[in-house]
Scaffold this motif. Structure first.
Motif, PDB file in Angstrom:
ATOM      1  N   TYR A  65       0.595  -0.989   0.127  1.00 29.45           N
ATOM      2  CA  TYR A  65      -0.402   0.057  -0.039  1.00 29.45           C
ATOM      3  C   TYR A  65       1.002   1.277   0.060  1.00 29.45           C
ATOM      4  CZ  TYR A  65       0.783  -0.130   5.072  1.00 29.45           C
ATOM      5  OH  TYR A  65       1.167   0.139   6.535  1.00 29.45           O
ATOM      6  N   VAL A  82      -3.949   0.815  -1.255  1.00 30.25           N
ATOM      7  CA  VAL A  82      -3.303  -0.430  -1.653  1.00 30.25           C
ATOM      8  C   VAL A  82      -4.168  -1.147  -3.092  1.00 30.25           C
ATOM      9  CG1 VAL A  82      -4.341  -2.681  -1.250  1.00 30.25           C
ATOM     10  CG2 VAL A  82      -5.050  -1.619   0.496  1.00 30.25           C
ATOM     11  N   ALA A 104      -2.207  -7.112   5.182  1.00 31.17           N
ATOM     12  CA  ALA A 104      -2.203  -5.506   5.390  1.00 31.17           C
ATOM     13  C   ALA A 104      -3.102  -4.066   5.494  1.00 31.17           C
ATOM     14  CB  ALA A 104      -2.489  -5.173   3.382  1.00 31.17           C
ATOM     15  N   SER A 116      -8.630   3.553   3.968  1.00 31.07           N
ATOM     16  CA  SER A 116      -7.956   2.560   2.831  1.00 31.07           C
ATOM     17  C   SER A 116      -8.519   2.750   1.267  1.00 31.07           C
ATOM     18  CB  SER A 116      -7.660   1.483   3.115  1.00 31.07           C
ATOM     19  OG  SER A 116      -7.341  -0.111   1.858  1.00 31.07           O
TER      20      SER A 116
END
Length: 389
Positions: A65, A82, A104, A116
């Protein structure tokens, strides 16, 4: 899933395995692209932003990421972008992709990212992990001659290059803040300078705006155009349109709310290209406190959150919004509350009307009388990105 599958931090010695899996997912790279790929991924490794799944001594999946900031309500929020999620073909459908993505997500939370985002190859796995559509990357096509005729010749414009990266970021920050933008990314200055130095980046700078454009498949393509006044909007689009004798059309990555749609006499080509991206709230209170909200909105409402992947978000919270800022604090009250899973919370955060979230079965409960105030608080411009990562 085999017992010896395990999550690891990708190391330099794993990159050949990652490249092998990537080639089976996206195709082979030429030697120049491979060198750049190796260099870029070493940075992810050094910053512990690249995770993998090992089967014995072999790496069979990986994800990484980017350390972005993203504008929400005119304020910058840290966002883990990501990318490079790859799984060896023989391991697909066995939960390996979910395993590396969970790693992640956990690492991004550990490193302090409230959000994210990603561009999905498939939505199923990401929705299962709590992601939902946040916005789009929009590409429109305009007649070059129409752009050329927009005027703005009174505006002073000069060629720009890598040395102007700081000014580009400063201008973008001023205009995204005042315009309460949703979605655009903030790249590190070194990456912006790299972009401005590319052979196919034609860059022009005015006092209150800039444009970066180039050639793509025989057409002119605008990568970014930002301006603080009508005169500068006209001047920068006119520069792009000055190539109308060579390219009849100009493709442009811009927001659906961009003033170009209002200035140009002829509408954009009806075949707009939209790439949807997905968002995920990782740390609910941090995401709410970092985001900007509608300046006139006032809101006091309880939320009941249920996040099956990130348990720290689960529970009863009180959402307070005033003066363009918000906060989310834990409460012990037991009355009725608006109930949201991770996808519902993300959709609401991205400005999706609550009525749509309810009709999708992603929100329920609470007082219907509060829905309008909630929508007003989270309202704003259409969420968009200009970049693919």
């Amino acid at each position: 899933m085999a017992d010896d599958l395990r999550l690891v931090d990708v190391q330099t010695e794993h990159l050949d395995d990652v490249l092998r899996v990537r080639s089976r997912s996206f195709g082979l790279m030429d030697s120049g692209s491979r060198d750049e790929w190796l260099s870029n991924n070493q940075v992810f490794i050094d910053d512990r932003r690249m995770l993998g799944v090992m089967d014995g001594d072999e790496l069979v999946a990986s994800a990484r990421y980017w350390p972005f900031e993203q504008w929400w309500g005119g304020r910058k929020v840290r966002m883990a972008g990501v990318a490079g999620v790859v799984v060896a073909p023989e391991y697909r459908g066995r939960g390996v992709g979910s395993m590396v993505m969970r790693g992640a997500l956990a690492r991004a939370v550990e490193q302090g990212y409230p959000l994210s985002a990603l561009y999905p190859a498939t939505t199923v796995i990401y929705r299962h992990l709590g992601y939902e559509f946040g916005g789009g990357r929009f590409r429109y096509t305009f007649p070059a001659a129409e752009l050329r005729s927009l005027g703005g010749k009174e505006v002073s414009v000069r060629r720009a290059g890598p040395a102007d990266a700081g000014r580009f970021l400063e201008l973008a920050g001023q205009l995204h803040s005042s315009g309460r933008s949703n979605g655009p990314l903030v790249w590190p200055e070194a990456k912006v300078a790299e972009w401005l130095g590319e052979d196919n980046s034609f860059c022009y700078l005015a006092e209150d705006g800039f444009v970066v454009y180039g050639w793509q498949n025989g057409k002119l393509r605008v990568e970014e155009l930002i301006a603080g006044s009508e005169a500068t909007v006209r001047a920068l689009w006119s520069i792009v349109g000055s190539g109308s004798s060579i390219s009849t059309d100009v493709e442009a990555y811009i927001s659906p709310d961009d003033p170009a749609h209002l200035l140009i006499a002829m509408e954009a080509d009806k075949h707009a290209v939209i790439e949807h991206w997905m968002l995920r709230v990782l740390d609910a209170p941090a995401a709410i406190s970092a985001r900007g909200f509608a300046p006139g909105a006032s809101l006091e409402v309880d939320l009941e959150l249920d996040d099956s992947e990130l348990s720290t978000n689960t529970g009863r919270w009180h959402l307070s919004v005033s003066g363009g800022s918000g906060s989310l604090t834990r409460v012990e009250s037991t009355g009725d509350a608006l109930r949201l899973g991770s996808r519902g919370l993300t959709a609401l955060y991205a400005g999706t009307p609550l009525a749509s979230v309810r009709k999708a079965g992603l929100a329920w409960g609470g007082a219907a009388a509060d829905d309008g105030a909630i929508d007003t608080a989270f309202s704003g411009s259409t969420a968009y990105m200009l970049d693919y990562f």
